[in-house]
Write a protein that holds these residues in place. Structure first.
Motif, mmCIF file in Angstrom:
data_model
loop_
_atom_site.group_PDB
_atom_site.id
_atom_site.type_symbol
_atom_site.label_atom_id
_atom_site.label_comp_id
_atom_site.label_asym_id
_atom_site.label_seq_id
_atom_site.Cartn_x
_atom_site.Cartn_y
_atom_site.Cartn_z
ATOM 1 N N ILE A 375 50.031 -20.447 -25.533
ATOM 2 C CA ILE A 375 51.462 -20.458 -25.829
ATOM 3 C C ILE A 375 52.089 -21.726 -25.268
ATOM 4 O O ILE A 375 51.861 -22.071 -24.089
ATOM 5 C CB ILE A 375 52.186 -19.219 -25.222
ATOM 6 C CG1 ILE A 375 51.578 -17.936 -25.779
ATOM 7 C CG2 ILE A 375 53.666 -19.268 -25.514
ATOM 8 C CD1 ILE A 375 50.547 -17.299 -24.904
ATOM 9 N N GLN A 376 52.850 -22.426 -26.084
ATOM 10 C CA GLN A 376 53.582 -23.611 -25.665
ATOM 11 C C GLN A 376 55.084 -23.287 -25.675
ATOM 12 O O GLN A 376 55.621 -22.898 -26.705
ATOM 13 C CB GLN A 376 53.316 -24.799 -26.600
ATOM 14 C CG GLN A 376 51.867 -25.264 -26.643
ATOM 15 C CD GLN A 376 51.524 -26.204 -25.502
ATOM 16 O OE1 GLN A 376 52.391 -26.599 -24.744
ATOM 17 N NE2 GLN A 376 50.259 -26.561 -25.388
ATOM 18 N N LEU A 377 55.723 -23.461 -24.523
ATOM 19 C CA LEU A 377 57.170 -23.214 -24.413
ATOM 20 C C LEU A 377 57.875 -24.478 -23.941
ATOM 21 O O LEU A 377 57.384 -25.170 -23.038
ATOM 22 C CB LEU A 377 57.449 -22.086 -23.415
ATOM 23 C CG LEU A 377 57.037 -20.675 -23.832
ATOM 24 C CD1 LEU A 377 57.256 -19.702 -22.687
ATOM 25 C CD2 LEU A 377 57.791 -20.224 -25.066
ATOM 26 N N PRO A 378 59.021 -24.820 -24.546
ATOM 27 C CA PRO A 378 59.759 -26.004 -24.097
ATOM 28 C C PRO A 378 60.335 -25.798 -22.700
ATOM 29 O O PRO A 378 60.640 -24.672 -22.304
ATOM 30 C CB PRO A 378 60.855 -26.162 -25.159
ATOM 31 C CG PRO A 378 61.014 -24.797 -25.743
ATOM 32 C CD PRO A 378 59.668 -24.140 -25.688
ATOM 33 N N ASN A 379 60.487 -26.897 -21.978
ATOM 34 C CA ASN A 379 61.021 -26.843 -20.620
ATOM 35 C C ASN A 379 62.544 -26.861 -20.566
ATOM 36 O O ASN A 379 63.132 -26.761 -19.486
ATOM 37 C CB ASN A 379 60.484 -28.003 -19.789
ATOM 38 C CG ASN A 379 58.972 -27.888 -19.580
ATOM 39 O OD1 ASN A 379 58.416 -26.792 -19.592
ATOM 40 N ND2 ASN A 379 58.293 -29.023 -19.416
ATOM 41 N N SER A 380 63.162 -27.040 -21.717
ATOM 42 C CA SER A 380 64.631 -27.035 -21.763
ATOM 43 C C SER A 380 65.062 -26.514 -23.119
ATOM 44 O O SER A 380 64.286 -26.489 -24.074
ATOM 45 C CB SER A 380 65.196 -28.445 -21.535
ATOM 46 O OG SER A 380 64.751 -29.336 -22.535
ATOM 47 N N HIS A 381 66.325 -26.113 -23.193
ATOM 48 C CA HIS A 381 66.864 -25.568 -24.431
ATOM 49 C C HIS A 381 67.251 -26.717 -25.344
ATOM 50 O O HIS A 381 68.004 -27.604 -24.988
ATOM 51 C CB HIS A 381 68.091 -24.712 -24.149
ATOM 52 C CG HIS A 381 68.651 -24.045 -25.369
ATOM 53 N ND1 HIS A 381 67.893 -23.238 -26.181
ATOM 54 C CD2 HIS A 381 69.886 -24.070 -25.909
ATOM 55 C CE1 HIS A 381 68.641 -22.787 -27.174
ATOM 56 N NE2 HIS A 381 69.853 -23.281 -27.029
#
Length: 382
Positions: A375-381
């Motif tokens: 799973i890859q999740l961004p570090n900011s919105h």
């Protein structure tokens, strides 16, 4: 404006006619001006004093150059009128012929667009997924045709997925309802029903209602709007430790060894939704794992994204079914999923949550050996 309501072919023709008119009129005016002013030689007229001196014969006067006269003669005026008339006639002929040629050329140039429009108009509910013919040329019309066919393919895929989802949802909802109805009918056949039958019927109905409630809750979870949630940064280790404690009894019962290597990694997102997503993945890793199996959880934070990997030594997923596991109500083994209490919505919720966080999820699996979720999740919105 009225011109915007005209067909494209007529608008292009009208535009070219205007351009030709401006060009021809400008050229004609310039030509007439040149003919009248620049290239017309003034006529020479003798000096009147010289003529008078010659007539009297009293004095010998040296010759004086003639004085130019700018007064046009009737012949010159007639020539200028003829020249202007000829120029005006030529301009009309050029504008008319140019407009006609433009109309024919634009008709041929726009023919592929016209054909494409006719093909699209012929598409209705009976042939909704029909592909249009792609011209052999490599121009914009061919590119538009290819894009249209891709759009139709995506629509077909979406409609088929929706149809598949509706059929599966109806089946999943119908099963507990049918079970409750059957149980009620059994109680009604007893004359009179005894207390034990009422108790068993109520227990079965309660179990089926819980199943219905779980399905409805999962369906609502898939369509959760992220706009109303608060994004924040939190420790990944705390999140996964909480999930592991929740499933501790199942882990102990199957003697599964869980390794966590998070190295103080921080996650960014809506904590409750991410908890639900990772909980579903880990629940599957435990439920479909082998006795004395392993689960390994690792995370690495990069400059832009954080990568979370969950690997297990479970039964695995056949390669030809990996792309389908995120479809709602899809189960690799329906009989085993029903036996273990699954409804095929867990991974669909995972995919929906990750997508709403602008992340990505990949699955690598080998049947009977292991499964790994990345799973890859961004570090900011963003």
């Amino acid at each position: 404006m009225l011109i915007k309501t005209l067909p494209l072919r007529l608008r292009l023709t009208l535009l070219m006619a205007i351009i030709l008119s401006i060009g021809c009129i400008s050229l004609m005016v310039a030509s007439i001006y040149a003919a009248r002013v620049i290239y017309v030689q003034p006529q020479l007229v003798p000096n009147a004093d010289v003529l008078d001196g010659k007539k009297e014969g009293s004095l010998s006067v040296p010759p004086v150059p003639p004085i130019p006269s700018v007064s046009p003669t009737p012949v010159l005026i007639e020539q200028q009128i003829d020249f202007a008339s000829a120029g005006f006639l030529c301009a009309i002929l050029i504008i008319a012929s140019g407009t006609g040629i433009t109309y024919m050329v634009t008709g041929r140039a726009l023919k592929p667009v016209t054909n494409l429009s006719k093909e699209i108009e012929e598409i209705d509910e009976n042939n909704l997924y029909r592909q249009v013919q792609v011209p052999l040329s490599k121009d914009e019309v061919a590119s538009l045709s290819v894009s249209f066919n891709r759009m139709v393919h995506k629509l077909q895929k979406s409609f088929l997925a929706y149809k598949h989802f509706s059929a599966n949802a109806a089946h999943e909802l119908k099963t507990p309802l049918a079970a409750m109805l059957a149980r009620i009918e059994v109680v009604q056949l007893s004359d009179p029903p005894i207390l034990e039958e009422y108790t068993e019927a109520l227990e079965d109905i309660r179990s089926n209602v819980e199943r219905l409630n779980s399905i409805v809750h999962d369906l609502l979870q898939m369509n959760t709007d992220m706009n109303g949630f608060r994004y924040k940064t939190f420790k990944a280790n705390e999140l996964f430790q909480t999930i592991i404690r929740e499933f501790s009894l199942e882990i102990q019962r199957k003697h599964i060894h869980v390794e966590i290597h998070l190295e103080n990694v921080l996650l960014y997102g809506e904590k409750n939704l991410l908890y639900q997503a990772f909980s579903n993945i880990l629940h599957n890793s435990i439920k479909y794992n082998k006795e004395n199996g392993n689960i390994q959880i690792t995370a690495v934070r990069h400059s832009v994204t954080t990568c979370i990997t969950i690997a297990d030594t479970g039964i695995g997923i056949p390669e030809d079914q990996i792309d389908k596991i995120f479809d709602p109500f899809y189960c690799v083994d329906k009989s085993r999923s029903s036996e273990l209490g699954g409804n095929g919505l867990g991974l669909s919720i995972v995919k929906a949550v990750i997508d709403k966080h602008n992340g990505s999820i990949q699955v690598h699996s080998e049947a009977g050996i292991a499964t790994t979720f990345v799973i890859q999740l961004p570090n900011s919105h963003s």
